[in-house]
Design a protein around this motif. Sequence first.
Motif, short mmCIF file in Angstrom:
data_model
loop_
_atom_site.label_atom_id
_atom_site.label_comp_id
_atom_site.label_asym_id
_atom_site.label_seq_id
_atom_site.Cartn_x
_atom_site.Cartn_y
_atom_site.Cartn_z
N GLY A 131 -8.39 12.13 52.59
CA GLY A 131 -9.07 10.86 52.46
C GLY A 131 -10.56 10.92 52.71
N ASP A 132 -11.03 11.98 53.36
CA ASP A 132 -12.46 12.17 53.58
C ASP A 132 -13.13 12.91 52.44
OD1 ASP A 132 -12.40 10.89 56.05
OD2 ASP A 132 -11.84 12.74 57.10
N GLY A 133 -12.35 13.31 51.45
CA GLY A 133 -12.88 14.09 50.34
C GLY A 133 -12.93 15.58 50.61
N SER A 134 -12.41 16.01 51.76
CA SER A 134 -12.42 17.43 52.11
C SER A 134 -11.29 18.17 51.38
CB SER A 134 -12.27 17.61 53.62
OG SER A 134 -13.33 16.98 54.31
N ALA A 135 -11.59 19.37 50.92
CA ALA A 135 -10.60 20.19 50.23
C ALA A 135 -9.85 21.07 51.23
CB ALA A 135 -11.27 21.06 49.18
N HIS A 136 -8.56 21.23 51.02
CA HIS A 136 -7.72 22.08 51.85
C HIS A 136 -6.92 22.99 50.93
CE1 HIS A 136 -8.33 19.60 55.54
NE2 HIS A 136 -8.48 18.63 54.64
N PHE A 160 -5.08 10.85 55.73
CA PHE A 160 -4.49 10.27 54.53
C PHE A 160 -5.36 9.13 54.03
CE2 PHE A 160 -1.04 12.76 56.09
CZ PHE A 160 -0.26 13.05 55.00
N PRO A 161 -5.32 8.86 52.71
CA PRO A 161 -4.42 9.43 51.70
C PRO A 161 -4.80 10.86 51.31
CG PRO A 161 -5.97 7.94 50.67
CD PRO A 161 -6.20 7.82 52.15
N VAL A 162 -3.77 11.63 50.98
CA VAL A 162 -3.95 13.03 50.57
C VAL A 162 -3.36 13.19 49.17
CG1 VAL A 162 -3.42 15.43 51.08
CG2 VAL A 162 -3.84 13.83 52.95
N ARG A 163 -4.03 14.00 48.35
CA ARG A 163 -3.54 14.23 46.99
C ARG A 163 -3.50 15.73 46.69
NH1 ARG A 163 -5.78 9.28 46.94
NH2 ARG A 163 -4.81 7.70 45.61
N LEU A 164 -2.51 16.11 45.91
CA LEU A 164 -2.39 17.48 45.41
C LEU A 164 -3.09 17.54 44.06
CD1 LEU A 164 -1.13 20.37 45.30
CD2 LEU A 164 0.87 19.30 44.24
N GLU A 165 -4.09 18.42 43.96
CA GLU A 165 -4.88 18.50 42.73
C GLU A 165 -4.44 19.64 41.81
OE1 GLU A 165 -9.09 16.49 44.12
OE2 GLU A 165 -8.95 18.69 44.13
N SER A 166 -4.07 20.78 42.39
CA SER A 166 -3.72 21.93 41.54
C SER A 166 -2.90 22.93 42.32
CB SER A 166 -4.98 22.60 40.98
OG SER A 166 -5.83 23.03 42.01
N LEU A 167 -2.32 23.85 41.58
CA LEU A 167 -1.50 24.93 42.12
C LEU A 167 -2.13 26.25 41.70
CD1 LEU A 167 1.23 26.24 43.16
CD2 LEU A 167 2.09 25.87 40.84
#
Length: 252
Positions: A131-136, A160-167
């Motif tokens: 939710g902070d725009g940080s990538a993990h 949160f909110p957290v989103r899955l962007e890619s694999l």
Amino acid sequence: MSQIILPELDPNEKPGERPYEMVWAKRTEPAPPHVRFDDLRGWTMQVSGGAQATLQVSRAQNVWERPVARLRYRGDGKATSQPRIVITFPQPIALPDGADSVDVWLYGNRWDWVNPPGTPPVSIILHLRDGDGSAHNLTVDRVRWEEWWLMHRRLPAMRFPVRLESLEVAGGWQAEWREIFFDSIRFYREELPPLQFAPRPQRNLTLFEGQSPGANTGATKLPFPTREETILPMHFGGAFRTTVSGSQQKGY
């Protein structure tokens, strides 16, 4: 092209069967996954570090009676290269609030204890954004099984909110084609209540000072070991004699 996505099934492909253990146990999927790999329309794939890859819907392997995705990949044959394959979904996948775990169903191509030199391990990495725009970048595991297996990992602390962007599939520098299969990805909150079980029988020997009995606090005692020495069993095969002797040997 060094990366290709094929959303259609190969009509000449022989369908695979579910693992017999799951069939015998009549196992069903515990919950709907957040990502399925049976529809690749709108997905994109980027490669780097000498990697080449093809992602295609497939029935060659089967875990939940639906198509999966076959990833065929290879590198440039140089162990020093760092091949990467990044698969991006049509839109980011929202994780359920409070999720702390992820499961990935994957059909692997190597036994980790064998460590086949022709199939270097690849790592499965999820790219998340909080939710902070940080990538993990979460490394779920490296491929170390040659059948269907459930990769499991706890999620890092995120807002949160957290989103899955890619694999991402990282590694696989070998020059020959190899393949793995993906079925699904599911995020959830793993409930781990304290274990509840009846006390076990006490150990049948005297514990060392300060040694914990663990769960062995019941009213009865275990029938073993039969004596404090614990090493040798009781002998019931007739008369016998035990002797101990010492010797001194020079050299090697």
